[in-house]
Design an enzyme around this catalytic site. Structure first.
Site, PDB file in Angstrom:
ATOM      1  N   PRO A  17       0.876  -1.303   0.009  1.00 36.20           N
ATOM      2  CA  PRO A  17       0.138  -0.176  -0.087  1.00 36.20           C
ATOM      3  C   PRO A  17       0.847   1.254   0.125  1.00 36.20           C
ATOM      4  CG  PRO A  17       0.213  -0.958   2.168  1.00 36.20           C
ATOM      5  CD  PRO A  17       0.718  -1.826   1.211  1.00 36.20           C
ATOM      6  N   GLN A  71      -6.809  -1.517   1.781  1.00 35.57           N
ATOM      7  CA  GLN A  71      -6.179  -1.198   3.089  1.00 35.57           C
ATOM      8  C   GLN A  71      -7.314  -0.165   3.809  1.00 35.57           C
ATOM      9  OE1 GLN A  71      -2.628   1.195   4.066  1.00 35.57           O
ATOM     10  NE2 GLN A  71      -1.809  -0.807   5.312  1.00 35.57           N
ATOM     11  N   CYS A 101       1.838   2.522   9.618  1.00 40.91           N
ATOM     12  CA  CYS A 101       2.079   4.089   9.079  1.00 40.91           C
ATOM     13  C   CYS A 101       2.597   4.820  10.107  1.00 40.91           C
ATOM     14  CB  CYS A 101       0.867   4.713   8.217  1.00 40.91           C
ATOM     15  SG  CYS A 101       1.315   6.200   7.468  1.00 40.91           S
ATOM     16  N   ASN A 201       8.399  -7.491   4.595  1.00 41.07           N
ATOM     17  CA  ASN A 201       8.539  -6.260   3.905  1.00 41.07           C
ATOM     18  C   ASN A 201       9.491  -5.376   4.339  1.00 41.07           C
ATOM     19  OD1 ASN A 201       6.658  -3.129   4.513  1.00 41.07           O
ATOM     20  ND2 ASN A 201       7.403  -3.783   2.443  1.00 41.07           N
ATOM     21  N   GLY A 202      10.314  -4.597   3.535  1.00 38.86           N
ATOM     22  CA  GLY A 202      11.238  -3.734   3.582  1.00 38.86           C
ATOM     23  C   GLY A 202      12.380  -3.951   2.789  1.00 38.86           C
ATOM     24  N   GLY A 225       7.432  -1.984  -1.707  1.00 38.10           N
ATOM     25  CA  GLY A 225       6.846  -0.712  -1.867  1.00 38.10           C
ATOM     26  C   GLY A 225       7.891   0.307  -2.695  1.00 38.10           C
ATOM     27  N   ARG A 226       8.696   0.962  -1.937  1.00 36.79           N
ATOM     28  CA  ARG A 226       9.609   2.143  -2.615  1.00 36.79           C
ATOM     29  C   ARG A 226      10.267   1.413  -3.946  1.00 36.79           C
ATOM     30  NH1 ARG A 226      12.589   3.937   2.195  1.00 36.79           N
ATOM     31  NH2 ARG A 226      12.267   1.582   2.679  1.00 36.79           N
TER      32      ARG A 226
HETATM   33  C1  LIG Z   1       5.143   7.287  -0.381  1.00 36.53           C
HETATM   34  C2  LIG Z   1       4.738   5.934   0.438  1.00 36.53           C
HETATM   35  C3  LIG Z   1       3.518   5.658   0.711  1.00 36.53           C
HETATM   36  C4  LIG Z   1       3.134   4.569   1.983  1.00 36.53           C
HETATM   37  N1  LIG Z   1       1.605   4.460   2.219  1.00 36.53           N
HETATM   38  C5  LIG Z   1       1.395   3.469   2.963  1.00 36.53           C
HETATM   39  C6  LIG Z   1       0.161   3.314   3.144  1.00 36.53           C
HETATM   40  O1  LIG Z   1      -0.834   3.839   2.476  1.00 36.53           O
HETATM   41  N2  LIG Z   1      -0.367   2.331   3.986  1.00 36.53           N
HETATM   42  C7  LIG Z   1       0.585   1.531   4.430  1.00 36.53           C
HETATM   43  O2  LIG Z   1       0.398   0.467   5.226  1.00 36.53           O
HETATM   44  N3  LIG Z   1       1.917   1.696   4.338  1.00 36.53           N
HETATM   45  C8  LIG Z   1       2.426   2.654   3.612  1.00 36.53           C
HETATM   46  N4  LIG Z   1       3.625   2.883   3.053  1.00 36.53           N
HETATM   47  C9  LIG Z   1       4.704   1.917   3.586  1.00 36.53           C
HETATM   48  C10 LIG Z   1       4.873   0.799   2.613  1.00 36.53           C
HETATM   49  O3  LIG Z   1       3.902   0.093   2.595  1.00 36.53           O
HETATM   50  C11 LIG Z   1       6.267  -0.010   3.172  1.00 36.53           C
HETATM   51  O4  LIG Z   1       5.752  -0.752   4.402  1.00 36.53           O
HETATM   52  C12 LIG Z   1       7.384   0.491   3.656  1.00 36.53           C
HETATM   53  O5  LIG Z   1       7.550   1.605   2.417  1.00 36.53           O
HETATM   54  C13 LIG Z   1       8.391  -0.283   3.667  1.00 36.53           C
HETATM   55  O6  LIG Z   1       8.510  -1.107   2.243  1.00 36.53           O
HETATM   56  P1  LIG Z   1       9.656  -0.752   1.101  1.00 36.53           P
HETATM   57  O7  LIG Z   1      11.073  -0.595   1.785  1.00 36.53           O
HETATM   58  O8  LIG Z   1       9.599  -1.812   0.014  1.00 36.53           O
HETATM   59  O9  LIG Z   1       9.431   0.805   0.817  1.00 36.53           O
HETATM   60  C14 LIG Z   1       4.076   4.152   2.451  1.00 36.53           C
HETATM   61  C15 LIG Z   1       5.409   4.191   2.115  1.00 36.53           C
HETATM   62  C16 LIG Z   1       5.750   5.089   1.125  1.00 36.53           C
HETATM   63  C17 LIG Z   1       7.137   5.518   0.869  1.00 36.53           C
END
Ligand SMILES: Cc1cc2nc3c(=O)[nH]c(=O)nc-3n(C[C@H](O)[C@H](O)[C@H](O)COP(=O)(O)O)c2cc1C
Length: 311
Positions: A17, A71, A101, A201-202, A225-226
């Site tokens: 998300p 979500q 979040c 995740n991460g 995510g990113r």
């Molecule tokens: C721009 C942005 C928006 C995000 N929005 C949400 C969200 O709406 N809900 C959520 O649970 N996490 C949100 N996250 C967290 C991501 O879902 C994820 O848990 C976090 O970025 C770590 O994963 P990654 O290292 O693959 O980015 C957001 C992260 C980013 C960078």
């Protein structure tokens, strides 16, 4: 193949998300590139219950994107239950609860990662949402509150007892925000501690890394995510191409999906959010990036990119 509760996923890679990003066109794009499941942007329970236009627009979905998870976020069990009841009418394949979040706007109201500091309230919310939902419910949370309070194991067991069907764990604490690294050992510990499917995740930035983390944590799926922003190839075993023409093909597909599914008023802003990211770290692309940001119409931007791509 990967099994998450009732869902048989064609791939164990899941789109996270991402507020401002994981809208319908981006979810469709990631699905086309191989994502096994995509999660919507976080949806406010209050926005849903009060029928706010912006919130309802976030529920746009089409059959081709399935399976999709919507979500919810909020800190009021009663409102979360009411919102779940409304969500049922939109037919998601799964409902996810945001308990991870760290953004102030969310946590100052007690929602998102703040729920890790109030596990009794978190439990009540999970029970209410599970009680109302027509589909299995997942809970997305973090390693803990801060380095003094690593609570993911207790939190995971609490969520399992409260009726969650799937857990997603981001291996950073609330206080870490997005700094430091995701702790995949703690994700592995959660997987060993519960009998539910776990999504880790991460920090995943490539397909190969996703498979490596999957093996390391012995979890059921991994969430990106990113690493998916400007890079839907992360979901494909072929990986990200390194020539600009192949990248522009992906950009054009994304633009086509945006044009098809976004309201005209949102189009240019969303394009600017996403498109510059495709050219990050790509040699000789700074002029192109500037042109994207300076563009004042979707049509001219589309024409410019098509011309460079030789379409
Ligand atoms: C721009 C942005 C928006 C995000 N929005 C949400 C969200 O709406 N809900 C959520 O649970 N996490 C949100 N996250 C967290 C991501 O879902 C994820 O848990 C976090 O970025 C770590 O994963 P990654 O290292 O693959 O980015 C957001 C992260 C980013 C960078």
């Amino acid at each position: 193949m990967s099994k998450l509760a009732h869902l048989n996923l064609a791939s164990p890679l899941v789109l996270a998300p991402l507020a401002g990003y994981s809208d319908l066109p981006f979810r469709l794009l990631c699905k086309e590139f191989g994502a096994g499941l995509c999660v919507s942007e976080m949806i406010s329970c209050h926005g849903l219950v009060y029928n706010q236009k912006k919130t309802i627009a976030m529920l746009a979905s089409v059959p081709e994107e399935r399976p999709v998870s919507f979500q919810l976020f909020g800190a009021d069990p009663y409102m979360m239950a009411k919102a779940t009841d409304i969500l049922n009418g939109f037919g998601p394949d799964m409902i996810d609860i945001n308990m991870g979040c760290p953004v102030k706007k969310v946590t100052k109201k007690g929602a998102g990662a703040a729920l890790m500091a109030t596990p009794r309230l978190a439990q009540e919310i999970i029970q209410e949402v599970v009680g109302q939902s027509d589909v299995p419910v997942s809970v997305k949370f973090r390693k803990g509150v801060d380095s003094q309070s690593i609570t993911c194991l207790d939190f995971a067991k609490m969520a399992e007892d409260a009726g969650a069907a799937v857990l997603t764990v981001h291996g950073r604490t609330w206080s870490q925000g997005f700094s430091g690294f995701s702790d995949w050992n703690c994700i592995a510990e959660v997987k060993r501690a519960v009998s539910l499917p776990v999504i880790g995740n991460g920090d995943i930035t490539s397909y190969d890394q996703a498979l490596e983390k999957l093996g390391l944590a012995q979890c059921d799926a991994v969430m990106v995510g990113r690493g998916a922003l400007g890079n839907p190839w992360v979901f494909s075993h072929m990986g990200r191409p390194n020539d600009i023409y192949s990248i522009l093909k992906g950009v054009i597909r994304h633009l086509d999906l945006m044009k098809q599914h976004l309201e005209v008023e949102r189009l240019l802003a969303m394009v600017k959010n996403h498109i510059g990211r495709y050219f990050k770290n790509l040699k000789g692309s700074s002029k192109l990036r500037r042109q994207v940001y300076e563009s004042n119409s979707f049509t001219s931007l589309y024409a410019m990119i098509s011309e460079i791509a030789g379409n």
